[in-house]
Write an enzyme that holds these catalytic residues in place. Structure first.
Site, PDB file in Angstrom:
ATOM      1  N   LYS A  54       0.843  -1.194   0.000  1.00 26.63           N
ATOM      2  CA  LYS A  54       0.000   0.000   0.000  1.00 26.63           C
ATOM      3  C   LYS A  54       0.879   1.244   0.000  1.00 26.63           C
ATOM      4  O   LYS A  54       0.634   2.191  -0.739  1.00 26.63           O
ATOM      5  CB  LYS A  54      -0.905   0.022   1.247  1.00 26.63           C
ATOM      6  CG  LYS A  54      -2.076  -0.940   1.147  1.00 26.63           C
ATOM      7  CD  LYS A  54      -2.874  -0.948   2.439  1.00 26.63           C
ATOM      8  CE  LYS A  54      -3.964  -2.006   2.381  1.00 26.63           C
ATOM      9  NZ  LYS A  54      -4.606  -2.295   3.637  1.00 26.63           N
ATOM     10  N   GLN A  98      -5.395  -1.667   9.771  1.00 33.95           N
ATOM     11  CA  GLN A  98      -5.301  -3.017   9.202  1.00 33.95           C
ATOM     12  C   GLN A  98      -5.971  -4.038  10.128  1.00 33.95           C
ATOM     13  O   GLN A  98      -5.661  -4.098  11.317  1.00 33.95           O
ATOM     14  CB  GLN A  98      -3.812  -3.353   8.996  1.00 33.95           C
ATOM     15  CG  GLN A  98      -3.543  -4.626   8.253  1.00 33.95           C
ATOM     16  CD  GLN A  98      -3.935  -4.550   6.779  1.00 33.95           C
ATOM     17  OE1 GLN A  98      -3.746  -3.552   6.110  1.00 33.95           O
ATOM     18  NE2 GLN A  98      -4.510  -5.635   6.282  1.00 33.95           N
ATOM     19  N   ASP A 121     -11.396   2.895   4.181  1.00 34.22           N
ATOM     20  CA  ASP A 121     -11.875   1.516   4.051  1.00 34.22           C
ATOM     21  C   ASP A 121     -13.401   1.454   3.922  1.00 34.22           C
ATOM     22  O   ASP A 121     -13.955   0.407   3.583  1.00 34.22           O
ATOM     23  CB  ASP A 121     -11.464   0.708   5.296  1.00 34.22           C
ATOM     24  CG  ASP A 121     -10.285  -0.204   5.022  1.00 34.22           C
ATOM     25  OD1 ASP A 121     -10.020  -0.508   3.839  1.00 34.22           O
ATOM     26  OD2 ASP A 121      -9.625  -0.611   5.997  1.00 34.22           O
TER      27      ASP A 121
END
Ligand SMILES: NC(=O)c1ccc[n+]([C@@H]2O[C@H](COP(=O)([O-])OP(=O)(O)OC[C@H]3O[C@@H](n4cnc5c(N)ncnc54)[C@H](OP(=O)(O)O)[C@@H]3O)[C@@H](O)[C@H]2O)c1
Length: 284
Positions: A54, A98, A121
């Site tokens: 990422k 995460q 997200d």
């Protein structure tokens, strides 16, 4: 029939190239740079690789990228404090934490502590509500990537029978909401579903997000169907999806490979969400 292989890697590269051009143009006009923060708790090797990817792709697209690595033993209160400081930081426009988190930390408390405007997200309850009520918000990256691949290859999907296998909050449920938003006729299957092969037989589109290697079989597939494989499984040190690629690709009309299908789209959509949040913060 031999299915058309949907090249997610190529589509993701196109999206990232478009994002790079847009970031450069905004930078030239405003002097501002989008910032993406990725919070990782603990040192799970797979998560570390993913977070590293990422960061690399964010930097290549011209973003400022901040990786915040926190110890496995961090308390929930300390993690919430860290998220609060990122919420208040004007250089951060998109943020993700995460998952999974260590067991002593309540996932929903962390997800809902992220400022919904920075929720790259799309997991915050406000963005979940927006997706399910047709309002503009930030949409979870993996289902968004699946939808881009579907529309690029199938065009209009209204009225098509779509089967989503899996009902997780991060893939299955938002995928179903996106398909419904496009007026597909949506069925959601899960581990208690009794007649999965029959449901598959009636589906024009199957999205598999199960986490079981090669689970969906060729005999279940309607000829010409579009198969989108979200699963990432490791078998004998090789990656494979939830759909048995070797056999279903002889029956289906379209299929995503694993690797090189949905996976690369997830990071491209994460950058897209961060850019969207950045533009909103600048009112452009
Ligand atoms: N490509 C990407 O970027 C990306 C992103 C996220 C996830 N993934 C991969 O996608 C897969 C799914 O991820 P997830 O986070 O959604 O997993 P998850 O939270 O474990 O959910 C799996 C879903 O599959 C259902 N399921 C399990 N066994 C089944 C069966 N025999 N028949 C029908 N449904 C069954 C479960 O049903 P119940 O709800 O009844 O338990 C559950 O809803 C994993 O392989 C993951 O690694 C890939």
């Amino acid at each position: 029939m031999t299915a058309k292989i949907i090249d997610g890697k190529a589509v993701a590269a196109e999206i990232r190239a478009e994002i790079t051009v847009e970031v450069k143009a905004i930078k030239e006009k405003t002097g501002k740079t989008p910032g993406l923060a990725v919070v990782l708790v603990g040192d799970d090797p797979a998560s570390k690789i993913y977070v590293g990817n990422k960061e690399k792709q964010a930097k290549e697209a011209g973003f400022n990228s901040y990786n915040i690595i926190l110890p496995q033993e961090i308390s929930e209160a300390e993690l919430l404090e860290k998220i609060d400081s990122l919420n208040k930081n004007p250089d951060i426009h998109g943020m993700i934490v995460q998952l999974p988190l260590p067991k002593h930390i309540k996932e929903s408390a962390v997800i809902n502590a992220v400022d919904p405007k920075k929720d790259a997200d799309g997991f915050h309850i406000e963005n979940v509500g927006k997706l399910n009520t047709g309002q503009d918000g930030l949409v979870p990256c993996t289902p968004l990537g699946c939808m881009i691949l579907l529309k690029k290859n199938l065009g209009d999907i209204s009225g098509k029978n779509a089967l989503v296998i899996g009902r997780s909050n991060i893939v299955g449920k938002p995928m179903a909401a996106l398909l419904l938003r496009e007026s597909a006729t949506v069925t959601i299957a899960h581990s208690k579903t009794k007649n999965l092969p029959e449901l598959c037989k009636t589906a024009d589109i199957i999205i598999a997000a199960i986490g079981k290697p090669n689970f969906v079989k060729a005999e279940w597939i309607k000829p010409g169907a579009a198969l989108i494989d979200v699963g990432i499984n490791r078998v004998d040190s090789k990656l494979c999806g939830d759909i048995d690629f070797a056999t279903t690709s002889k029956v289906a009309g379209f299929i995503t490979p694993v690797p090189g299908g949905v996976g690369p789209m997830t990071i491209a959509c994460l950058l897209g969400n961060t850019l969207k949040a950045f533009r909103k913060s600048l009112n452009i």
